[in-house]
Design an enzyme around this catalytic site. Structure first.
Site, PDB file in Angstrom:
ATOM      1  N   ARG A 126     -96.310 -70.080 -90.242  1.00 45.96           N
ATOM      2  CA  ARG A 126     -97.292 -70.203 -91.323  1.00 45.96           C
ATOM      3  C   ARG A 126     -96.555 -70.543 -92.623  1.00 45.96           C
ATOM      4  O   ARG A 126     -95.351 -70.329 -92.741  1.00 45.96           O
ATOM      5  CB  ARG A 126     -98.062 -68.896 -91.504  1.00 45.96           C
ATOM      6  N   HIS A 226    -100.876 -75.614 -91.987  1.00 46.39           N
ATOM      7  CA  HIS A 226    -101.635 -75.089 -90.858  1.00 46.39           C
ATOM      8  C   HIS A 226    -101.982 -76.180 -89.847  1.00 46.39           C
ATOM      9  O   HIS A 226    -102.103 -75.902 -88.651  1.00 46.39           O
ATOM     10  CB  HIS A 226    -102.894 -74.378 -91.346  1.00 46.39           C
ATOM     11  N   ARG A 229     -99.144 -76.353 -87.555  1.00 48.35           N
ATOM     12  CA  ARG A 229     -99.178 -75.177 -86.668  1.00 48.35           C
ATOM     13  C   ARG A 229    -100.223 -75.385 -85.555  1.00 48.35           C
ATOM     14  O   ARG A 229     -99.944 -75.103 -84.384  1.00 48.35           O
ATOM     15  CB  ARG A 229     -99.504 -73.954 -87.516  1.00 48.35           C
ATOM     16  N   HIS A 252    -100.159 -64.377 -82.933  1.00 51.04           N
ATOM     17  CA  HIS A 252    -101.567 -63.979 -82.978  1.00 51.04           C
ATOM     18  C   HIS A 252    -101.715 -62.527 -82.537  1.00 51.04           C
ATOM     19  O   HIS A 252    -101.000 -62.067 -81.646  1.00 51.04           O
ATOM     20  CB  HIS A 252    -102.409 -64.875 -82.063  1.00 51.04           C
ATOM     21  N   TYR A 261    -107.690 -73.257 -78.977  1.00 47.46           N
ATOM     22  CA  TYR A 261    -106.960 -74.470 -78.601  1.00 47.46           C
ATOM     23  C   TYR A 261    -107.362 -74.951 -77.208  1.00 47.46           C
ATOM     24  O   TYR A 261    -107.351 -76.150 -76.929  1.00 47.46           O
ATOM     25  CB  TYR A 261    -105.454 -74.221 -78.681  1.00 47.46           C
TER      26      TYR A 261
END
Length: 306
Positions: A126, A226, A229, A252, A261
């Site tokens: 991040r 992001h 990412r 996460h 995803y």
């Protein structure tokens, strides 16, 4: 809040006490119709929600200071998370890395640009995790990056391959010393004043790198940390990586955050009629099924997982 107060002044509303529910709704409708000052079009739903959040926090502030507060009757903008996920192709990622060879007149900046891409894409960090990295957090002998200030203060170790480690090592020893007062801070990424690179400056460098590619489609994607990412997570999934592995890689707190995803790839496979992608997703669904006839503790032979 500055925009809110400016709007009130233009409407000749000079005291908070006289604010009505309708006036706040009128202000919000103004936000929904005004132009986006950073790009074409209007404000995104996410940004409108941030404006709402600012109003609610302002209301909390008023109440904490013995004011009755203001009545805010606004409905949060519903976002389709899948639609809001912008993903770069692997070819576009290659273009970004190639662009760091000529992204700035100064070689130290170009090398720092490449490190930024390594951390954001190759390591999936991040933005805040990148700017808070210190040199000691790069664990060269174990090929790991120690993320000490992750989301919700969670620590984790992120794997990094030898090729990307060499990029970081070259920057640390050959180019970071070219920055003013580089010995005065332990932070990995520093600016021309020898201070830690700030999040907005890092984002600005991504924009500059994208512009150098001269790829109009890539530029209009308005690349953010992001987005890189999201891209690495999707690319890993496309290559067959397990959802649990990706979840740990990204830091996460639950698999639900990573599951988006899978939905994204299912949409892509359907849209592009990609048979190979369909097969990968089919395998993943089979892996996630539970079979009551298989004894607990059963593990497939190692070669079947490879």
């Amino acid at each position: 809040m500055r925009e809110f107060f400016h709007y009130l002044e233009n409407e000749n509303i000079n005291t908070i006490n006289s604010l009505t529910v309708q006036q706040i709704k009128d202000y919000y409708n103004h936000l929904k119709t005004r132009n986006n000052q950073a790009r074409e079009g209007g404000l995104s739903k996410a940004y409108l929600n941030k404006h709402q959040q600012a109003l609610f926090k302002f209301n909390d502030y008023l109440k904490e200071h013995n004011h009755k507060g203001i009545n805010i009757h606004l409905k949060r903008e519903e976002q389709n998370q899948r639609d809001s996920l912008q993903i770069l192709t692997q070819d576009e990622i290659k273009q970004l890395f190639k662009a760091t060879d000529y992204s700035n007149e100064q070689e130290r900046i170009r090398k720092r640009d490449k490190v930024i891409l390594v951390l954001l894409y190759s390591c999936g960090l991040r933005r805040n995790e990148v700017v808070n990295l210190k040199i000691k957090d790069i664990v060269f002998d174990k090929e790991r990056i120690h993320v000490r200030k992750g989301k919700n203060y969670k620590e984790r170790f992120v794997p990094i391959n030898e090729y990307n480690l060499r990029i970081i090592e070259e920057y640390i020893y050959d180019y970071r010393p070219a920055f003013y007062n580089y010995k005065q801070t332990e932070y990995l990424l520093i600016n021309y004043r020898g201070k830690p690179l700030q999040g907005q400056s890092l984002s600005n460098r991504l924009t500059a790198i994208a512009l150098i590619t001269e790829n109009r489609e890539l530029i209009t994607k308005n690349i953010t940390p992001h987005i890189l990412r999201h891209s690495i997570a999707t690319h890993l999934l496309e290559k067959g990586a397990k959802i649990e592995t990706i979840s740990q890689f990204l830091g996460h707190s639950s698999l639900e955050s990573t599951q988006i995803y899978t939905h994204l790839l299912e949409h892509k496979a359907k849209t592009n009629n990609d048979e190979q992608l369909h097969n990968i997703l089919r395998e993943k669904r089979l892996q996630q099924q539970e079979y009551s006839s298989i004894p607990k503790g059963y593990r497939t032979p190692k070669y079947m997982d490879e």
